[in-house]
Design an enzyme around this catalytic site. Structure first.
Site, mmCIF file in Angstrom:
data_model
loop_
_atom_site.group_PDB
_atom_site.id
_atom_site.type_symbol
_atom_site.label_atom_id
_atom_site.label_comp_id
_atom_site.label_asym_id
_atom_site.label_seq_id
_atom_site.Cartn_x
_atom_site.Cartn_y
_atom_site.Cartn_z
ATOM 1 N N ASP A 7 0.873 -1.163 0.000
ATOM 2 C CA ASP A 7 0.000 0.000 0.000
ATOM 3 C C ASP A 7 0.921 1.227 0.000
ATOM 4 O O ASP A 7 2.122 1.127 0.251
ATOM 5 C CB ASP A 7 -0.956 -0.003 1.192
HETATM 6 C C1 BGC Z 1 -5.081 3.228 -0.201
HETATM 7 C C2 BGC Z 1 -5.152 2.238 -1.345
HETATM 8 C C3 BGC Z 1 -4.987 2.963 -2.661
HETATM 9 C C4 BGC Z 1 -3.664 3.708 -2.641
HETATM 10 C C5 BGC Z 1 -3.394 4.474 -3.914
HETATM 11 C C6 BGC Z 1 -3.822 4.084 -0.281
HETATM 12 O O1 BGC Z 1 -3.843 5.078 0.680
HETATM 13 O O2 BGC Z 1 -5.110 2.538 1.024
HETATM 14 O O3 BGC Z 1 -6.388 1.572 -1.325
HETATM 15 O O4 BGC Z 1 -5.057 2.061 -3.729
HETATM 16 O O5 BGC Z 1 -3.682 4.638 -1.565
HETATM 17 O O6 BGC Z 1 -4.235 5.557 -4.030
#
Ligand code: BGC
Length: 736
Positions: free
Chosen positions: A284
């Site tokens: 993530d």
């Molecule tokens: C979120 C993800 C997301 C990523 C990119 C993160 O903060 O938890 O679900 O895909 O950001 O935007």
């Protein structure tokens, strides 16, 4: 879309054309680009042809936004990066395309509007999709997202959210697909399959136990490992088996002592070992803690400027040079990424810029919203409404403007008109995303269109006394209530904010023919439930939501949604009545003991004999369905067969649900099968469902396998987790 995007079209087109030319003109053969070979072989061949710097270049990438952590240099994005969630450069010499990554499950996001004018189909919330209990619709949603992603130049969709709704206050539940592992795994798996059939790699996320958003970066989630296998991990396992996602995104939180993206038990042992996952694990955004995470199963660092350092760049190279991370591991990381690229066909099917088919998008958004709205209460058959009311009072929820959507990285800018944004504000890393966006599908307009001769009046609901006065002068009142929920925040309790409970009480007191329409990302408590005859859960219904709500209210659509998440009577009835870590400093280390283990949602209420307000699986129709002639057979697994009949006067859909109620002498309650089927009046059909044997047993962590104890197993077909009908039993003779 404007000039900026057309320029980019040229750049991306040129990149692909160049790599094609390079392929044609290359002196060296490039057998890894030969689609007749298996993805594994292609990946092996490509890795063998790569230099070390080329290998490292695939292992990390920035968030493709002009954004840096305080104190760090802003990243310089290469010109071919599309402003979005993520970008990993390709290797033109070898014909390996870049990874163009976009959020997410409810539509193609345009974070902070960085691609001016770029809109997308805004689908209803994941919970609405889950409420359809329709895997085909989940596939269609995934395919639509894949097509739209491709048409905007993306080849990776950061979708496939499969976290179980373990806490009804989790701010991201609206993105996910409910509280049951079979339902969530099936729906997420089908979405992933749909996306990848469009040659767009899908993730499944956030692996695992990302069940609360409060302090998500520092939260340590604790749980019995076997119980985790039987619940949240089972949802992922089913999703991965059905959808074969190219990538799994590990979560921010820790799980039983190690952060998820550096958790060898989760990534190496369970995901890659026990499940044989052949794809790659991407982090993530900002969830990597150091180069040593590579030794625990993490393959790629995403959104690297959000980490305290770009760990999988210089630091990982350094760790390899010092023999702390073996080169073979680097090869494995690269091979996994390439394998998924080849398996999904991103090299031979590059994104082609095109106008998205917005009509098809709108039609699907409408279809999901119609099928996902859950009619919770309809006393005296108040609904469907006749079109002959003299005056209808519409109250609250900005129903004259549109329908609410959920916030955070899953936020979509809808394609069907300007959305209205209400900045809510607040504090914390994600405070900037605290903007309530209303999709431009005003329920009031759709209601007026459904009842053209009726006087439809609106009151904002700011003052209960005004709203009540209007309601008293109307034949009926429809109160729209909203609760904005988003990534990065849990809601502290299940109440409606901004005095909306008082508003409903006042309106219902003034007019007994009051209908409540909920636009929320989670269950709500309903202190006013006995005062109102009709309630609809519309979730965040997406860009056609207003139309779908009116269709259900006036009967153009026979409601068929079923709750994918339990609505408790009160917070005191839930596993953790006080939101854990409420009020903690944002980055303070905190923990949660998920002591309920595998008894998530309805299983917990059943085990503790607590009646819910509205049960998992519950949802009314304007027809009446009966289930009978049930047989249960044993053997390898339990097979349940029964008939469904529509005893009503309207065509409609039913969702019979098969629950396991006893397993070898133990009382249990587990969904082991479901089917959504449409029947005309008087029509009857036989359904036969066989259980996934993991749902019948338990996981033995010591033996490292599922155990199904020999004995008698009992199953029942029901309308919900608390409304079980005919049942039967059969023996399962031996353990699997
Ligand atoms: C979120 C993800 C997301 C990523 C990119 C993160 O903060 O938890 O679900 O895909 O950001 O935007």
């Amino acid at each position: 879309m404007g000039r900026w995007l057309s320029l980019r079209t040229v750049v991306i087109g040129a990149t692909f054309a160049m790599s094609g030319l390079a392929f044609a003109a290359a002196a060296e053969p490039r057998p890894w680009l030969d689609p007749s070979r298996s993805p594994d072989e292609r990946a092996r061949l490509a890795v063998a042809a790569m230099t070390l710097p080329e290998k490292f270049s695939l292992l990390h990438g920035p968030m493709a936004l002009p954004f840096a952590r305080p104190g760090r240099e802003p990243v310089l994005l290469p010109p071919e990066a599309i402003p979005s969630a993520g970008f990993v450069p390709g290797i033109p010499r070898l014909g390996i395309p870049a990874l163009y990554e976009t959020d997410a499950s409810l539509g193609i996001a345009n974070p902070h509007g960085v691609r001016p004018g770029d809109t997308a189909t805004a689908l209803p919330a994941g919970l609405a999709l889950a409420a359809t209990f329709d895997p085909q619709l989940a596939y269609a949603a995934g395919a639509l997202l894949g097509r739209e992603a491709h048409s905007k130049g993306f080849n990776v969709l950061l979708g496939g959210g499969a976290n179980l709704a373990r806490d009804p206050r989790n701010g991201r539940n609206f993105e996910y697909v409910g509280e049951d592992p079979l339902l969530a795994g099936t729906m997420a798996g089908e979405e992933i399959r749909g996306t990848q059939d469009q040659h767009v790699i899908s993730t499944t996320k956030h692996f695992a136990l990302n069940a609360n958003e409060t302090n998500r970066y520092t939260l340590e989630a604790r749980i019995d490992p076997a119980a985790l296998r039987e619940s949240d991990l089972l949802a992922f396992e089913i999703a991965i088996e059905r959808g074969h996602p190219g990538a799994v995104m590990c979560a921010y939180n820790g799980v039983n002592g190690a952060h998820a993206c550096g958790n060898g038990w989760l990534l190496d042992r369970v995901l890659k070992g026990d499940w044989g996952f052949p794809g790659w694990v991407m982090s993530d955004w900002g969830a990597v803690h150091g180069p040593e995470d590579a030794l625990q199963g993490l393959d790629q660092e995403s959104g690297e400027q959000l980490d305290t350092s770009s760990w999988f760049d210089a630091a990982l190279k350094d760790a390899v040079a010092r023999h702390q991370v073996p080169l073979a591991r680097i090869d494995d990381m690269v091979r996994r990424i390439l394998r998924s690229m080849f398996a999904v066909g991103v090299a031979e099917h590059p994104p082609v810029r095109a106008e998205a088919d917005l009509e098809a998008g709108a039609a699907l958004a409408l279809d999901i919203a119609r099928k996902g709205i859950v009619l919770l209460k309809n006393d005296g058959g108040l609904l469907p409404l006749a079109a002959d009311a003299r005056r209808i009072a519409i109250i609250g929820g900005f129903a004259q403007i549109g329908v609410l959507s959920g916030g955070g990285s899953a936020q979509v800018i809808p394609s069907n008109g300007p959305a209205v944004e209400v900045p809510i504000g607040g504090h914390g890393v994600m405070a900037g995303a605290r903007v309530a966006l209303f999709d431009p599908s005003a329920p009031m307009r759709a209601i007026q269109a459904a009842a053209p001769r009726t006087e439809v009046l609106y009151d904002a609901g700011a003052f209960p006394a005004d709203a009540a006065a209007l309601a008293a002068r109307a034949d009926l009142a429809i109160v729209f209530v909203t609760r904005h929920e988003l990534e990065g925040f849990d809601i502290p309790d299940l109440a409606l904010p901004f005095g909306q409970d008082m508003l409903i009480e006042a309106v219902a007191h003034a007019n007994p023919r009051t209908i409540v329409v909920l636009e929320t990302g989670n269950p709500v408590t309903m202190p006013w439930i006995n005062a109102v005859p009709a309630v609809l859960a519309a979730w965040y219904p997406g860009q056609e939501g207003g139309q779908a709500i009116a269709d259900v209210l006036f009967g153009a659509v026979n409601p068929s949604g079923r709750l994918p998440i339990t609505f408790p009577r009160q917070l005191a009835d839930t596993v953790r009545p006080t939101l854990p870590n409420l009020g903690a400093e944002e980055f303070a280390p905190v923990s949660i003991d998920y002591s309920e283990g595998a008894d998530v949602g309805y299983r917990w209420y059943a085990a503790h004999q607590i009646p819910p307000l509205f049960a998992f699986g519950q949802g009314l129709s304007y027809s009446r369905f009966i289930h009978d002639r049930l047989t249960v057979t044993g053997g390898q697994t339990l097979t349940v067969s029964f008939e469904v009949e529509n005893r009503g006067t309207r065509r409609g859909a039913d969702v019979p649900q098969v629950y396991l109620t006893a397993a070898a002498g133990r009382r249990v309650l587990r969904l082991i099968g479901f089917e959504r089927l449409e029947l005309g009046p008087g029509e009857r059909r036989r359904i036969t469902l066989s259980a996934d044997w993991r749902l019948l047993g338990s996981y033995d962590e010591r033996l490292g396998r599922w155990i199904v104890t020999p004995g008698v197993y009992r199953a029942s077909v029901g309308h919900s987790a608390v409304e079980l009908g005919p049942d039967g039993e059969a023996s399962l003779a031996r353990s699997q």
